[in-house]
Design a protein around this motif. Structure first.
Motif, PDB file in Angstrom:
ATOM      1  N   ALA A  70      27.931   2.571  43.000  1.00 27.03           N
ATOM      2  CA  ALA A  70      27.745   2.395  44.158  1.00 27.03           C
ATOM      3  C   ALA A  70      28.572   3.071  45.114  1.00 27.03           C
ATOM      4  O   ALA A  70      28.343   3.996  45.860  1.00 27.03           O
ATOM      5  CB  ALA A  70      27.131   1.048  44.510  1.00 27.03           C
ATOM      6  N   LYS A  71      29.989   2.644  45.214  1.00 29.40           N
ATOM      7  CA  LYS A  71      30.937   2.945  45.884  1.00 29.40           C
ATOM      8  C   LYS A  71      32.113   3.729  44.999  1.00 29.40           C
ATOM      9  O   LYS A  71      32.508   3.042  44.045  1.00 29.40           O
ATOM     10  CB  LYS A  71      31.410   2.067  46.948  1.00 29.40           C
ATOM     11  CG  LYS A  71      30.132   1.376  47.795  1.00 29.40           C
ATOM     12  CD  LYS A  71      30.941   0.420  48.688  1.00 29.40           C
ATOM     13  CE  LYS A  71      29.659   0.024  49.711  1.00 29.40           C
ATOM     14  NZ  LYS A  71      29.942  -1.123  50.470  1.00 29.40           N
ATOM     15  N   LEU A  72      32.730   4.502  45.463  1.00 28.95           N
ATOM     16  CA  LEU A  72      33.697   5.247  44.660  1.00 28.95           C
ATOM     17  C   LEU A  72      35.251   4.476  44.996  1.00 28.95           C
ATOM     18  O   LEU A  72      35.409   4.332  46.182  1.00 28.95           O
ATOM     19  CB  LEU A  72      34.018   6.627  45.255  1.00 28.95           C
ATOM     20  CG  LEU A  72      35.158   7.543  44.348  1.00 28.95           C
ATOM     21  CD1 LEU A  72      34.821   7.482  43.024  1.00 28.95           C
ATOM     22  CD2 LEU A  72      35.329   8.805  44.685  1.00 28.95           C
ATOM     23  N   VAL A  73      35.489   3.833  43.762  1.00 34.32           N
ATOM     24  CA  VAL A  73      36.998   3.197  43.829  1.00 34.32           C
ATOM     25  C   VAL A  73      37.657   3.698  42.463  1.00 34.32           C
ATOM     26  O   VAL A  73      37.049   3.648  41.374  1.00 34.32           O
ATOM     27  CB  VAL A  73      36.757   1.799  43.888  1.00 34.32           C
ATOM     28  CG1 VAL A  73      38.323   1.127  43.789  1.00 34.32           C
ATOM     29  CG2 VAL A  73      36.422   1.060  45.127  1.00 34.32           C
ATOM     30  N   SER A  74      38.766   4.341  42.661  1.00 35.75           N
ATOM     31  CA  SER A  74      39.596   4.634  41.431  1.00 35.75           C
ATOM     32  C   SER A  74      40.662   3.683  41.059  1.00 35.75           C
ATOM     33  O   SER A  74      41.405   3.138  42.066  1.00 35.75           O
ATOM     34  CB  SER A  74      40.086   6.045  41.730  1.00 35.75           C
ATOM     35  OG  SER A  74      41.092   6.589  40.683  1.00 35.75           O
ATOM     36  N   VAL A  75      40.718   3.117  39.961  1.00 35.22           N
ATOM     37  CA  VAL A  75      41.839   2.372  39.349  1.00 35.22           C
ATOM     38  C   VAL A  75      42.548   3.192  38.534  1.00 35.22           C
ATOM     39  O   VAL A  75      42.303   3.327  37.345  1.00 35.22           O
ATOM     40  CB  VAL A  75      41.345   1.237  38.740  1.00 35.22           C
ATOM     41  CG1 VAL A  75      42.707   0.030  38.433  1.00 35.22           C
ATOM     42  CG2 VAL A  75      40.352   0.448  39.698  1.00 35.22           C
ATOM     43  N   SER A  76      44.154   3.246  38.691  1.00 31.85           N
ATOM     44  CA  SER A  76      44.981   4.194  37.573  1.00 31.85           C
ATOM     45  C   SER A  76      45.937   3.008  37.473  1.00 31.85           C
ATOM     46  O   SER A  76      46.683   2.411  38.067  1.00 31.85           O
ATOM     47  CB  SER A  76      45.795   5.146  38.809  1.00 31.85           C
ATOM     48  OG  SER A  76      44.726   6.154  39.196  1.00 31.85           O
ATOM     49  N   ILE A  77      46.124   2.841  36.019  1.00 30.11           N
ATOM     50  CA  ILE A  77      46.667   1.999  35.403  1.00 30.11           C
ATOM     51  C   ILE A  77      47.848   2.528  34.374  1.00 30.11           C
ATOM     52  O   ILE A  77      47.402   3.527  33.700  1.00 30.11           O
ATOM     53  CB  ILE A  77      45.799   0.801  34.425  1.00 30.11           C
ATOM     54  CG1 ILE A  77      44.759   0.435  35.136  1.00 30.11           C
ATOM     55  CG2 ILE A  77      46.761  -0.133  33.749  1.00 30.11           C
ATOM     56  CD1 ILE A  77      43.539  -0.406  34.476  1.00 30.11           C
ATOM     57  N   TYR A  78      49.125   2.062  34.519  1.00 31.41           N
ATOM     58  CA  TYR A  78      50.185   2.607  33.928  1.00 31.41           C
ATOM     59  C   TYR A  78      50.914   1.389  33.505  1.00 31.41           C
ATOM     60  O   TYR A  78      51.626   0.666  34.326  1.00 31.41           O
ATOM     61  CB  TYR A  78      51.088   3.856  34.224  1.00 31.41           C
ATOM     62  CG  TYR A  78      52.099   4.441  33.459  1.00 31.41           C
ATOM     63  CD1 TYR A  78      52.031   5.265  32.334  1.00 31.41           C
ATOM     64  CD2 TYR A  78      53.380   3.684  33.566  1.00 31.41           C
ATOM     65  CE1 TYR A  78      52.747   5.583  31.618  1.00 31.41           C
ATOM     66  CE2 TYR A  78      54.365   4.413  32.710  1.00 31.41           C
ATOM     67  CZ  TYR A  78      53.803   5.234  31.793  1.00 31.41           C
ATOM     68  OH  TYR A  78      55.019   5.729  30.888  1.00 31.41           O
ATOM     69  N   VAL A  79      51.125   0.843  32.279  1.00 30.98           N
ATOM     70  CA  VAL A  79      51.795  -0.239  31.866  1.00 30.98           C
ATOM     71  C   VAL A  79      51.291  -1.555  32.797  1.00 30.98           C
ATOM     72  O   VAL A  79      50.171  -1.769  32.760  1.00 30.98           O
ATOM     73  CB  VAL A  79      53.317  -0.082  31.912  1.00 30.98           C
ATOM     74  CG1 VAL A  79      54.093  -1.476  31.246  1.00 30.98           C
ATOM     75  CG2 VAL A  79      53.772   1.149  31.206  1.00 30.98           C
ATOM     76  N   ASP A  80      52.106  -1.969  33.515  1.00 32.06           N
ATOM     77  CA  ASP A  80      51.875  -3.178  34.550  1.00 32.06           C
ATOM     78  C   ASP A  80      51.751  -2.527  35.943  1.00 32.06           C
ATOM     79  O   ASP A  80      51.471  -3.596  36.702  1.00 32.06           O
ATOM     80  CB  ASP A  80      52.911  -4.383  34.520  1.00 32.06           C
ATOM     81  CG  ASP A  80      54.238  -3.942  34.694  1.00 32.06           C
ATOM     82  OD1 ASP A  80      54.458  -2.562  35.043  1.00 32.06           O
ATOM     83  OD2 ASP A  80      55.077  -4.756  34.760  1.00 32.06           O
TER      84      ASP A  80
END
Length: 388
Positions: A70-80
């Motif tokens: 529905a709504k744009l949310v970007s989650v970038s994950i690197y290690v912790d």
């Protein structure tokens, strides 16, 4: 669903999960392979986000990006480390609460430092740089007090022509070039210099080490230089491609380079030696154009996944008129028989309306900065065009 999530944490298996009922997405299903880590934190993040209805965008190698339906949310994950951005502050707060309930995260508020990248914001836009990273690099090299230079290399300087005795500390040279390669993340102005140096990490000479020191002296004078992304961007991509024919004195291979803007913001750039020898400058330029078109295809698909409405066709600026004629009329057999695949790549996207090639004068070509060592005035002019 909970049994599936428990299985994710216990077994190294493929899990097929469907999105919640009533939600529309780019793909209706998601295939995810869990990998065993010491604490499993990253994989649990991913599993929980998939279960919540997020989709992982294909083609992102360095970080994992997820887009909600529905709504744009970007989650970038690197290690912790987790970086969250999006179009809805309410959705971001809801997601942070969701992750905190599961994993007890520490909220550092607005991002200011992420993986060596310093982020500064104001009403005009966002500035990205790696000042601390540059200063640490200079400190390790013992050059904090050195005299700075105005350009990465002297005008007309060619690293491949540098001979002399072998450099004794090969490991030190490799480490330095590796750190410069990471610095290229926010410093397109050193892209050409890094590409030249990285060719000799296996057997550097004293001349190559001196070239690396010259590049560090340039960084000494510009530690805070970085990319600026202004607010109020247009929805247009604009690309520039160039090639330096037979520039490598050892192999006579040409250099491919391009830079791509979204609005006024530089979003992609590359300097790379071509895999084959080109028999003419037109052939080298056309191979550069084909590489740029492939990057534009990827960026256009990514923008579609991020729900950005990109205006077509995308302007593709090149300073070689022969390549423009080949694109419009691919019957130039003598010039195209060695690059048949590249001709089809560019021609098909031209007919499909993705790109529209234009001619630009060489002295106005900002991509020229990625192919050769320029003099100070022209170098600084192109830096301004890149938004640095």
């Amino acid at each position: 669903m909970q049994r599936e999530l428990d299985a994710l944490e216990e077994n190294d298996t493929w899990i097929l999960t469907s999105l919640p009922p009533g939600k529309k997405a780019i793909g209706s299903k998601w295939v995810y392979k869990i990998k065993r880590h010491p604490d499993g934190r990253i994989d649990r993040y991913k599993a929980r986000l998939v279960a919540k209805g997020y989709l992982q965008i294909e083609g992102i190698d360095f970080v994992e990006s997820f887009s909600p339906v529905a709504k744009l949310v970007s989650v970038s994950i690197y290690v912790d480390d987790v970086l969250i951005t999006g179009t809805s502050l309410e959705e971001i707060q809801r997601l942070k609460k969701y992750l905190n309930d599961l994993f007890t995260i520490k909220d550092l508020r607005n991002a200011k430092y992420f993986l060596g990248l310093e982020i500064f914001r104001n009403d005009a836009g966002t500035h990205l740089c790696q000042r601390k990273y540059v200063l640490d690099l200079l400190k390790d090299a013992g050059l904090l007090g050195c005299k700075p230079t105005s350009t990465p290399f002297s005008q007309g300087y060619n690293v491949t022509a540098q001979g002399g005795a072998m450099f004794a500390d090969t490991r030190r040279f490799k480490r330095l070039v590796g750190r410069l390669l990471y610095l290229n993340l926010s410093r397109p102005d050193i892209s050409y210099g890094v590409q030249q140096l990285i060719q000799f990490v296996h057997a550097p000479t004293q001349g190559h080490w001196d070239a690396a020191i010259h590049l560090l002296r340039y960084l000494k004078g510009t530690p805070s230089l970085g990319l600026f992304y202004p607010v109020g961007q247009s929805n247009k991509f604009e690309s520039f491609c160039d090639a330096d024919w037979a520039t490598c004195l050892l192999t006579r291979k040409s250099l491919t380079d391009y830079c791509i803007f979204y609005g006024k913001s530089l979003v992609s750039w590359k300097t790379k030696k071509q895999k084959t020898v080109s028999k003419s400058s037109a052939e080298a330029e056309y191979r550069s154009m084909a590489a740029t078109v492939c990057e534009l295809q990827w960026l256009y698909n990514l923008s579609h996944d991020l729900h950005l409405n990109v205006a077509l066709p995308i302007a593709l600026w090149c300073d070689n008129k022969a390549t423009l004629h080949i694109t419009a009329n691919p019957v130039f057999h003598e010039r195209t028989k060695h690059l048949d695949i590249d001709c089809h790549i560019v021609r098909n996207q031209y007919k499909a309306g993705l790109i529209h090639p234009h001619h630009i004068s060489t002295h106005l070509q900002p991509a020229d900065l990625f192919t050769k060592s320029l003099g100070g005035p022209l170098f600084r002019t192109h830096l301004l065009k890149l938004g640095m």
